[in-house]
Scaffold this active site. Sequence first.
Site, PDB file in Angstrom:
ATOM      1  N   CYS A  59       0.861  -1.176   0.000  1.00 46.44           N
ATOM      2  CA  CYS A  59       0.000   0.000   0.000  1.00 46.44           C
ATOM      3  C   CYS A  59       0.892   1.219   0.000  1.00 46.44           C
ATOM      4  O   CYS A  59       2.109   1.109   0.033  1.00 46.44           O
ATOM      5  CB  CYS A  59      -0.874   0.024   1.249  1.00 46.44           C
ATOM      6  SG  CYS A  59      -1.913  -1.442   1.416  1.00 46.44           S
ATOM      7  N   ARG A  74      -4.785   2.056  -1.074  1.00 49.30           N
ATOM      8  CA  ARG A  74      -4.952   0.660  -0.691  1.00 49.30           C
ATOM      9  C   ARG A  74      -4.819  -0.321  -1.855  1.00 49.30           C
ATOM     10  O   ARG A  74      -5.406  -0.135  -2.916  1.00 49.30           O
ATOM     11  CB  ARG A  74      -6.339   0.463  -0.066  1.00 49.30           C
ATOM     12  CG  ARG A  74      -6.542  -0.986   0.344  1.00 49.30           C
ATOM     13  CD  ARG A  74      -7.726  -1.184   1.251  1.00 49.30           C
ATOM     14  NE  ARG A  74      -7.670  -2.545   1.764  1.00 49.30           N
ATOM     15  CZ  ARG A  74      -8.697  -3.369   1.841  1.00 49.30           C
ATOM     16  NH1 ARG A  74      -9.888  -2.964   1.464  1.00 49.30           N
ATOM     17  NH2 ARG A  74      -8.546  -4.592   2.297  1.00 49.30           N
ATOM     18  N   LEU A  75      -4.040  -1.369  -1.612  1.00 46.65           N
ATOM     19  CA  LEU A  75      -4.061  -2.553  -2.463  1.00 46.65           C
ATOM     20  C   LEU A  75      -4.662  -3.637  -1.586  1.00 46.65           C
ATOM     21  O   LEU A  75      -4.084  -4.016  -0.572  1.00 46.65           O
ATOM     22  CB  LEU A  75      -2.643  -2.932  -2.910  1.00 46.65           C
ATOM     23  CG  LEU A  75      -2.550  -4.192  -3.772  1.00 46.65           C
ATOM     24  CD1 LEU A  75      -3.270  -4.007  -5.095  1.00 46.65           C
ATOM     25  CD2 LEU A  75      -1.098  -4.561  -4.037  1.00 46.65           C
ATOM     26  N   ASN A 124       1.881  -0.217   6.018  1.00 44.99           N
ATOM     27  CA  ASN A 124       2.019  -0.883   4.733  1.00 44.99           C
ATOM     28  C   ASN A 124       2.774  -2.164   5.036  1.00 44.99           C
ATOM     29  O   ASN A 124       3.895  -2.119   5.514  1.00 44.99           O
ATOM     30  CB  ASN A 124       2.815   0.040   3.792  1.00 44.99           C
ATOM     31  CG  ASN A 124       3.392  -0.675   2.578  1.00 44.99           C
ATOM     32  OD1 ASN A 124       4.439  -0.307   2.083  1.00 44.99           O
ATOM     33  ND2 ASN A 124       2.730  -1.705   2.102  1.00 44.99           N
ATOM     34  N   GLY A 125       2.151  -3.302   4.796  1.00 48.86           N
ATOM     35  CA  GLY A 125       2.875  -4.550   5.051  1.00 48.86           C
ATOM     36  C   GLY A 125       1.950  -5.709   5.350  1.00 48.86           C
ATOM     37  O   GLY A 125       0.725  -5.598   5.222  1.00 48.86           O
ATOM     38  N   ILE A 173      11.614 -13.053 -17.796  1.00 53.89           N
ATOM     39  CA  ILE A 173      11.781 -12.024 -18.823  1.00 53.89           C
ATOM     40  C   ILE A 173      13.169 -12.164 -19.434  1.00 53.89           C
ATOM     41  O   ILE A 173      14.128 -12.505 -18.741  1.00 53.89           O
ATOM     42  CB  ILE A 173      11.595 -10.595 -18.236  1.00 53.89           C
ATOM     43  CG1 ILE A 173      11.677  -9.543 -19.351  1.00 53.89           C
ATOM     44  CG2 ILE A 173      12.590 -10.287 -17.122  1.00 53.89           C
ATOM     45  CD1 ILE A 173      11.173  -8.166 -18.951  1.00 53.89           C
ATOM     46  N   SER A 228       9.422 -13.680  -4.811  1.00 58.48           N
ATOM     47  CA  SER A 228      10.677 -13.413  -5.512  1.00 58.48           C
ATOM     48  C   SER A 228      11.867 -13.876  -4.659  1.00 58.48           C
ATOM     49  O   SER A 228      11.710 -14.102  -3.463  1.00 58.48           O
ATOM     50  CB  SER A 228      10.740 -11.907  -5.791  1.00 58.48           C
ATOM     51  OG  SER A 228      11.869 -11.603  -6.555  1.00 58.48           O
ATOM     52  N   GLY A 229      13.037 -13.991  -5.270  1.00 58.55           N
ATOM     53  CA  GLY A 229      14.195 -14.577  -4.579  1.00 58.55           C
ATOM     54  C   GLY A 229      15.160 -13.591  -3.942  1.00 58.55           C
ATOM     55  O   GLY A 229      16.281 -13.958  -3.579  1.00 58.55           O
TER      56      GLY A 229
END
Length: 567
Positions: A2, A49-50, A75-76, A294, A369-370
């Site tokens: 967010c 907001r997400l 946010n988190g 990608i 993700s790494g």
Amino acid sequence: MCGIWALFGSDECLAVQCTNAMKIAHRGPDAFRFENVNGFTNCCFGFHRLAIVDQLYGMQPLRVKKFPYLWLCYNGEIYNHIRLKNQFEFEYQTKVDGEILLHLYDRFGIKKMASLLDGVFAFILLDTANRKVFIGRDTYGVRPLFRLLTDNGFLALCSEAKGLLEIKTSMSTPAKITPFPPGHFEAFDLKLTGKVQSVQMERFHCCTEEPKHATYNNLEGLGTDLKKELGFELETVKSNIRILFEDAVKKRLMAHRRIGCLLSGGLDSSLVAATLVKLANEEQLPYPIQTFSIGAEDSPDVAAARKVAAHIGSEHHEVNFTPEEGIRALEEVIVHLESYDITTLRASVGMYLISKYIREKTDSVVIFSGEGSDELTQGYIYFHKAPSPKAAAEDSVRLLKELYLFDVLRADRTTAAHGLELRVPFLDHRFTAYYLSLPEEMRVPKDGVEKHLLREAFKGLKLIPDEILWRRKEAFSDGMTSMKKSWYSSLQEHIESEVNDSELEKANTRFPFNPPTTKEGFFIRQIFEKHYPDRCEWTPHYWMPRWIKATDPSARTLSIYKPDKDQ
């Protein structure tokens, strides 16, 4: 993911200031709220907001009936919120993971609250009853937070620095905007005027310490008798690495939105993707996991990722990358990053373009993700040149502490630019603390292979193909490009036509702080200064390899680098 923004003691009308909050609208495309604080006319919160957890009550600032005087903007994700709720028998009003902060603060105070959170977070907590403001950020700074504090006590906060650039203050000189240090919290007294005074800044967690929340999570099979006279028994260590890593992935499945995974075909993202698919099947998620790579059609990364995806059975997407497209995106990527670090920008372009594809063409929103593995497990090629295991171990901790300036910054900004939420299991507090507690000799490259211990831990499990398990490191920006001509060489050619020799010669005069030494550095810095004049301190230094004479951060330019095709 967010966007949070808040002002305490604004010198200017809030209606004027609040336009700044819109600079981070990309972080939360689902909803926006702007809210004043009762009784404090010059204090307010802005929130983009997400929606990932609790569609109904997830708007912020979060307030609950039990604590009408507490306001929380964060946010988190707090992965252990249900575990803590049950442990301390808290009565929840919502299903929001962040509600746990209010209960923990009420019962234990700010420091214990912060140290019990297992997750990634940046928070702003206002207590109007005690007239206090608290801010804090997770151990590795996976979630961003910037602060601006004037001499007269006006405090402005934002997820990204761009939301603070045009804040109006009554001071004659522009106020400094600084990233808030990871693993810390700060407490302010809130005056009746809405202005603040900083009264405490303290670290609540460091990556080398076992986190306090580990006490409340007993993991089955974890070998606890580690430090016998016999030392660390290799089989126990390997088993512990697997248990803690799987737990790190499992707790991150918390989401109401579709989960996907970035897959470069390197060791780290392959382990994350394979573990994610395995757990998603066990948890019976109602959709297949989408993986994304990608690169140019003939790039080593795309070929490797294809093999891994076929092996683990993910729904795989390949995004075609051309250097021309990368060059076109450079400026917008620099604007999102708020950094002029060279290696950060090179790797960001691919990640930015793949995030754009995910946003436009799929319904995956939560992206694994790494990141963090190279820093933790000594994955950079230069670790082969470490003078001693002790020096290597110390550099590993240095890299982890600086992640928020480089790789973690890249991963956050490139995904948040497209309203995606990043999850990084390698930076799990408990997993990293355990790995860093292992003997220094155990963690160094072995038999000419970096990350030997991590590879060894997953050997023989058929989780990922053997050739990937033992694949040498490619820098993301190098591995995603064509065998015939790398993204690196295409970028250099483009820059050669944009920057002349005499400009570079005068770089020290034009940019006295962190002066660029290459045309590429000069080109990036010019674009950065165009958008963020006089903010060069946001990149305190360039990311560079240690222990070798290097003028360029790319592994490709090091004598110890051997691309797969030469082996």
